[in-house]
Enzyme design. Structure first.
Site, PDB file in Angstrom:
ATOM      1  N   THR A   1      33.679   4.394 -49.861  1.00 36.09           N
ATOM      2  CA  THR A   1      33.916   2.962 -50.056  1.00 36.09           C
ATOM      3  C   THR A   1      33.962   2.303 -48.685  1.00 36.09           C
ATOM      4  OG1 THR A   1      35.503   1.311 -50.854  1.00 36.09           O
ATOM      5  CG2 THR A   1      36.420   3.397 -50.119  1.00 36.09           C
ATOM      6  N   GLY A   2      33.646   1.016 -48.652  1.00 33.35           N
ATOM      7  CA  GLY A   2      33.710   0.316 -47.372  1.00 33.35           C
ATOM      8  C   GLY A   2      32.542  -0.625 -47.170  1.00 33.35           C
ATOM      9  N   HIS A   3      32.134  -0.799 -45.914  1.00 32.78           N
ATOM     10  CA  HIS A   3      30.989  -1.660 -45.593  1.00 32.78           C
ATOM     11  C   HIS A   3      29.707  -0.956 -46.054  1.00 32.78           C
ATOM     12  CE1 HIS A   3      33.488  -3.958 -42.526  1.00 32.78           C
ATOM     13  NE2 HIS A   3      32.894  -4.900 -43.214  1.00 32.78           N
ATOM     14  N   GLY A   4      29.216  -1.371 -47.200  1.00 29.52           N
ATOM     15  CA  GLY A   4      28.095  -0.666 -47.808  1.00 29.52           C
ATOM     16  C   GLY A   4      26.855  -0.625 -46.949  1.00 29.52           C
TER      17      GLY A   4
ATOM     18  N   ARG B   1      21.002  -7.917 -53.541  1.00 30.60           N
ATOM     19  CA  ARG B   1      21.426  -6.986 -52.500  1.00 30.60           C
ATOM     20  C   ARG B   1      21.873  -5.668 -53.126  1.00 30.60           C
ATOM     21  NH1 ARG B   1      26.706  -4.380 -51.421  1.00 30.60           N
ATOM     22  NH2 ARG B   1      26.820  -3.979 -49.190  1.00 30.60           N
ATOM     23  N   VAL B   2      21.399  -4.576 -52.580  1.00 26.99           N
ATOM     24  CA  VAL B   2      21.836  -3.247 -53.023  1.00 26.99           C
ATOM     25  C   VAL B   2      22.707  -2.642 -51.933  1.00 26.99           C
ATOM     26  CG1 VAL B   2      21.089  -0.940 -53.710  1.00 26.99           C
ATOM     27  CG2 VAL B   2      19.734  -2.937 -54.379  1.00 26.99           C
ATOM     28  N   GLY B   3      23.844  -2.111 -52.331  1.00 22.25           N
ATOM     29  CA  GLY B   3      24.748  -1.479 -51.369  1.00 22.25           C
ATOM     30  C   GLY B   3      24.618   0.026 -51.370  1.00 22.25           C
TER      31      GLY B   3
ATOM     32  N   THR C   1      35.450  -1.525 -54.682  1.00 27.31           N
ATOM     33  CA  THR C   1      34.811  -0.278 -55.103  1.00 27.31           C
ATOM     34  C   THR C   1      35.871   0.693 -55.600  1.00 27.31           C
ATOM     35  OG1 THR C   1      33.154  -0.608 -53.383  1.00 27.31           O
ATOM     36  CG2 THR C   1      33.262   1.577 -54.368  1.00 27.31           C
TER      37      THR C   1
END
Lengths: 140, 167
Positions: free
Chosen positions: A52-55, A29-31, A1
């Site tokens: 940013t990170g684990h969506g 999949r949508v983050g 990201t």
């Protein structure tokens, strides 16, 4: 990201975030990235944020919105970003990072992950880093 | 002057990739600075920064995006401005070099916030975006990362190239 946030001399703010998602995600999949309040948020009256990170954790925690609330409550942008990322990790798991500019132009950088790549420009010097506590500079 | 901050992703990024990230982010800051100098627009500056990183395979966005279980790239982006809190975003878009530019088009040229999938791509065509081939967006690093992900039994979730990571 990747993300970019900015504020001009008139106090107008922008937030941009873009991502390829996560390796091995299910198709469709949508983050967090396209969701205002999760992957980014922007309000001239408070500040601007990109995360940013684990969506899937960021979405559940509405991370950008949480950071905005911390700013509204008068927290320093650095503290707002770090506190929200750590709270997210503690509450729903995963890790995250965020860049922040408050309405008075202060910069905040925080992350609960081992690393987050960041950079900003100040007085024609580029400041950057990736590890906790790391702060490097180079000429524009 | 303006304030501009960028990030290039978070997670367990291997040390071997630090310099690529540094180079890419400094290039993004310079692109943003140039855009601001020439347009006096913070909107153009931030878009330029993100597009610079979307073009750089060191980052998981645009060229260099990671692959889903089908071996495809599905990208997402969000553009938001603070004056009126307008926002535009896209998800599940393919074959676009700069999803952030498409998100901005959604913000400026539609009454909606989020467009998805094929319809977002259709909107891109109508908006004059040129399609880019999969070969442009899909890097060998991303293919290897998916192979490693599949060999590992899909555990744990990975995103950055070659390491258990996020964002």
């Amino acid at each position: 990201t990747v993300g970019a946030i900015g504020m001009d001399v008139n106090g107008h703010m922008v937030s941009c975030t873009s991502t390829g998602g996560i390796t091995g995600k299910m198709a469709g999949r949508v983050g967090d990235t396209p969701i205002p309040g999760a992957g980014g948020y922007c309000n001239n009256e408070v500040g601007t944020i990109s995360t940013t990170g684990h969506g899937d954790s960021i979405m559940r925690y509405c991370l950008a919105s949480k950071i905005m609330h911390h700013l509204e409550n008068g927290n320093d942008p650095n503290i707002a970003a770090q506190k929200a990322c750590e709270s997210m990790s503690s509450r729903v798991g995963g890790s995250a990072g965020a860049i922040v500019i408050s309405k008075d132009g202060k910069i905040g950088i925080g992350f609960s992950s081992p690393k987050m790549a960041w950079a900003f420009l100040e007085n024609r010097i580029i400041h950057y880093g990736i590890k906790h506590g790391q702060h490097l500079t180079t000429d524009l | 002057g303006p304030v501009i901050v960028v990030h290039g992703g978070a997670g367990s990024i291997p040390d071997s990739r630090d310099q690529q990230k540094f180079d890419g982010m400094c290039a993004a800051i310079r692109a943003a600075h140039y855009a601001y100098e020439t347009t006096s627009s913070i909107t153009e500056a931030c878009q330029a920064a993100v597009e610079c990183m979307e073009d750089d395979e060191a980052f998981n966005a645009g060229r260099g995006s990671v692959l889903n279980l089908k071996g495809e790239i599905e990208m997402e982006a969000l553009f938001m401005e603070g004056k009126d809190m307008n926002a535009g975003s896209v998800t599940g878009v393919k074959n676009i070099a700069h999803p952030i530019a498409l998100a901005r088009k959604v913000m400026e040229n539609t009454p909606h916030v989020l467009l998805m999938g094929q319809s977002a791509n259709d909107f891109a065509v109508k908006s004059g975006f040129e399609a880019v081939p999969d070969d442009y967006l899909m890097t060998s690093h991303a293919k290897i990362a998916l192979d490693n992900f599949l060999k590992s039994g899909s555990q744990p979730i990975t995103t950055e190239i070659g390491q258990g990571s996020v964002g």
